[in-house]
Write a protein that holds these residues in place. Structure first.
Motif, mmCIF file in Angstrom:
data_model
loop_
_atom_site.group_PDB
_atom_site.id
_atom_site.type_symbol
_atom_site.label_atom_id
_atom_site.label_comp_id
_atom_site.label_asym_id
_atom_site.label_seq_id
_atom_site.Cartn_x
_atom_site.Cartn_y
_atom_site.Cartn_z
ATOM 1 N N SER A 357 0.807 -1.229 0.000
ATOM 2 C CA SER A 357 0.000 0.000 0.000
ATOM 3 C C SER A 357 0.835 1.271 0.000
ATOM 4 O O SER A 357 0.294 2.363 -0.157
ATOM 5 C CB SER A 357 -0.948 0.003 1.205
ATOM 6 N N ALA A 363 -3.674 1.472 -4.839
ATOM 7 C CA ALA A 363 -5.027 1.847 -4.438
ATOM 8 C C ALA A 363 -6.070 1.449 -5.477
ATOM 9 O O ALA A 363 -7.132 0.915 -5.143
ATOM 10 C CB ALA A 363 -5.090 3.345 -4.168
ATOM 11 N N SER A 364 -5.781 1.699 -6.749
ATOM 12 C CA SER A 364 -6.756 1.374 -7.795
ATOM 13 C C SER A 364 -7.017 -0.119 -7.871
ATOM 14 O O SER A 364 -8.153 -0.553 -8.087
ATOM 15 C CB SER A 364 -6.265 1.896 -9.148
ATOM 16 N N ILE A 367 -9.348 -1.115 -4.934
ATOM 17 C CA ILE A 367 -10.750 -0.752 -5.178
ATOM 18 C C ILE A 367 -11.365 -1.681 -6.212
ATOM 19 O O ILE A 367 -12.494 -2.155 -6.060
ATOM 20 C CB ILE A 367 -10.842 0.718 -5.647
ATOM 21 N N VAL A 372 -11.235 -2.951 -0.116
ATOM 22 C CA VAL A 372 -11.562 -2.158 1.066
ATOM 23 C C VAL A 372 -12.541 -2.919 1.959
ATOM 24 O O VAL A 372 -12.435 -2.888 3.191
ATOM 25 C CB VAL A 372 -12.144 -0.787 0.658
ATOM 26 N N LEU A 408 -3.725 3.582 2.345
ATOM 27 C CA LEU A 408 -4.516 3.632 1.113
ATOM 28 C C LEU A 408 -5.410 4.859 1.052
ATOM 29 O O LEU A 408 -5.761 5.330 -0.029
ATOM 30 C CB LEU A 408 -5.370 2.368 0.985
ATOM 31 N N SER A 409 -5.784 5.382 2.203
ATOM 32 C CA SER A 409 -6.715 6.515 2.242
ATOM 33 C C SER A 409 -6.067 7.816 1.800
ATOM 34 O O SER A 409 -6.722 8.870 1.806
ATOM 35 C CB SER A 409 -7.301 6.666 3.657
ATOM 36 N N ASP A 411 -5.527 8.104 -1.134
ATOM 37 C CA ASP A 411 -6.353 8.219 -2.338
ATOM 38 C C ASP A 411 -7.784 8.545 -1.913
ATOM 39 O O ASP A 411 -8.406 7.771 -1.178
ATOM 40 C CB ASP A 411 -6.314 6.893 -3.104
ATOM 41 N N ASP A 413 -10.566 8.291 -3.377
ATOM 42 C CA ASP A 413 -11.542 7.260 -3.762
ATOM 43 C C ASP A 413 -11.577 6.140 -2.727
ATOM 44 O O ASP A 413 -12.652 5.627 -2.376
ATOM 45 C CB ASP A 413 -11.202 6.684 -5.139
ATOM 46 N N VAL A 414 -10.410 5.754 -2.235
ATOM 47 C CA VAL A 414 -10.363 4.711 -1.204
ATOM 48 C C VAL A 414 -10.993 5.218 0.084
ATOM 49 O O VAL A 414 -11.755 4.517 0.744
ATOM 50 C CB VAL A 414 -8.902 4.278 -0.944
ATOM 51 N N GLU A 417 -14.732 5.243 -0.191
ATOM 52 C CA GLU A 417 -15.250 3.872 -0.157
ATOM 53 C C GLU A 417 -15.211 3.324 1.266
ATOM 54 O O GLU A 417 -16.143 2.629 1.702
ATOM 55 C CB GLU A 417 -14.416 2.982 -1.088
#
Length: 490
Positions: A357, A363-364, A367, A372, A408-409, A411, A413-414, A417
């Motif tokens: 990570s 990250a992509s 997801i 997650v 990861l956060s 990002d 998007d992560v 989610e």
């Protein structure tokens, strides 16, 4: 675990769970073998080193070896080495207590053990090197010197003189330990090297399986043996086994187990693994394939443990894992109860995810594979049996899941989610309820860090009280607040 004198030892990283058939060690059989250590075949040692004594701990000092049997130099070195290491430690303890009678009798016995090890190894090994011969001579000279000086101490009554002689004994004991450590390491290196060459030269599958099993058994002896295996490029010969599909799954799994032990981040042996980088891509590829095709949880555990340790060893391994779609392989395995059904295995998976990570492109993939949600589930890891080992494994899973989530956060998007899946609520529960995290401080710190990272992206997911107590203060203040939330029954 046997440790070489000089302090170079750490507990090896053991892999929990049931062993493969090739790895099983009958505890009763091991106990019966160790009974040999409670007998003595040398009359001189009985006469000189075990006088009739009224001392209460006299019986506890009887650690005498009858030998591991003919034709087995490795086992001879390990067992004699364990006996001599124990004797050296005990002599040091008695010396600190000024128990000179015990120090002398144990010094005589130590001399007998050292002489036995040298003569027995010479009888079963190939021609020894000149360097080994020199160290053997130095070792026996120091043994004789120790016996002589401790005998003189028995005749001294002047405390001042005895104190100065004690320093001399201590120095002699230290030098003796160094010579013993050098001799043992030289001999073990020679025998392990022969074992590795046997694997390299063998065209017989059964010989390879058996010898690989022997190599794995050596890793269970602790850090010194792992370091020696790494030093003689034992990992490289294991790479050939891992990448050769003609070998059985059990043999490849056992090779993975050796790789996991030797590359453990808890062992100070990485300086000897530079040549490992040359074959790392092949090894990582083979281990991912073994995880994907594993027919049992044990095989998956061993392969994933090796991968987890390699990700600590070099960050380049994480990039390789991304290219090999390892995230998909690992996350798919989590839904297969035949392969992943224990916290020990999930500990390996989340370790790999946590180390991967740090890469932005991870990250992509997480997801895309609904990772997650899996991480959210790991935050709720609970032990089934309540054994200390399983409880500790669950704590590691929770801690590493929180660390992975925090990384990861980065990002958005992560992070969004994670908020959608109610990760923040679970993190708050882990922070505020010690029983949910088994009162683990490590889990608490990781959860606070993850919660703060998520709150930075989606602050609307927090109540005011949670924000004021868990996010707004300094991390140490929030930690102290949560760590003092133990339930009171007063």
């Amino acid at each position: 675990m046997m440790a070489l004198p000089g302090g170079r030892h750490l507990d090896s990283v053991t892999l929990p769970g049931q062993r493969l058939h090739l790895m099983q060690v009958d505890s009763v059989q091991r106990w019966m073998e160790d009974l040999k250590l409670m007998t003595e075949c040398e009359c001189m040692c009985i006469l000189q080193a075990k006088p009739i004594s009224l001392e209460e701990d006299a019986q506890g000092d009887l650690i005498l070896a009858g030998g591991p049997g003919p034709g087995d130099p490795l086992q001879l070195l390990l067992k004699r080495g364990w006996v001599i290491s124990t004797e050296l430690r005990r002599i040091g303890q008695k010396l600190a207590q000024d128990r000179w009678a015990r120090v002398h009798s144990m010094s005589v016995r130590l001399t007998c053990h050292a002489r036995s090890m040298v003569s027995e190894y010479s009888a079963v090994s190939r021609n020894s090197s000149k360097e080994m011969g020199q160290i053997e001579k130095l070792l026996m000279e120091k043994c004789s010197e120790l016996s002589a000086v401790t005998e003189r101490c028995l005749q001294v009554e002047n405390e001042h003189v005895l104190k100065s002689m004690k320093a001399c004994v201590s120095e002699t004991l230290s030098t003796l330990g160094q010579h013993f450590g050098q001799l043992l390491e030289l001999a073990l290196t020679r025998e392990v090297q022969a074992l590795v060459r046997k694997i390299d030269a063998s065209d017989n599958i059964y010989t390879t399986e058996s010898t690989t099993g022997n190599l794995f058994s050596l890793t269970q002896e602790g850090a010194p043996l792992c370091r020696i295996i790494a030093k003689v490029d034992g990992v490289l010969c294991l790479a050939d086994i891992l990448t050769d599909d003609s070998h059985s799954e059990a043999t490849r799994a056992e090779a993975a187990a050796v790789v996991a032990q030797v590359t453990s981040p808890h062992l100070p042996v990485t300086q000897h693994l530079s040549s490992f980088l040359e074959s790392m891509e092949e090894i990582v590829t083979a281990l991912v394939k073994l995880c994907q095709e594993a027919s049992s949880g044990e095989v998956f555990l061993l392969a994933s443990a090796a991968l987890a340790n390699i990700t600590f060893f070099d960050t380049m391994a994480c990039e390789m894992l991304l290219q090999l779609n390892a995230i998909r392989v690992l996350l798919e395995a989590c839904s297969d109860k035949q392969r992943v059904d224990t916290p020990y295995t999930r500990d390996q998976i989340v370790t790999i995810l946590a180390n991967m990570s740090v890469l932005e492109q991870c990250a992509s993939d997480i997801i895309q594979e609904n990772g997650v949600q899996l991480i959210m589930g790991m935050l709720s890891e609970k032990p089934r049996s309540g054994t200390p080992a399983e409880v500790a494994a669950c704590e590691r899973v929770q801690q590493k899941a929180a660390v992975t989530l925090a990384r990861l956060s980065r990002d958005p998007d992560v992070a969004r989610e994670a908020v959608r899946l109610s990760c923040m609520s679970r993190l708050i529960e882990l922070c505020r309820s010690p029983s949910e995290r088994n009162s683990s401080d490590a889990v608490l710190v990781a959860c606070l860090a993850a919660l703060r990272r998520l709150a930075g992206v989606c602050p609307e997911g927090l109540q005011d009280s949670d924000f004021q107590q868990l996010v707004q203060p300094r991390l140490v203040d929030s930690f102290l607040l949560c760590s003092n939330m133990e339930e009171s029954f007063v």
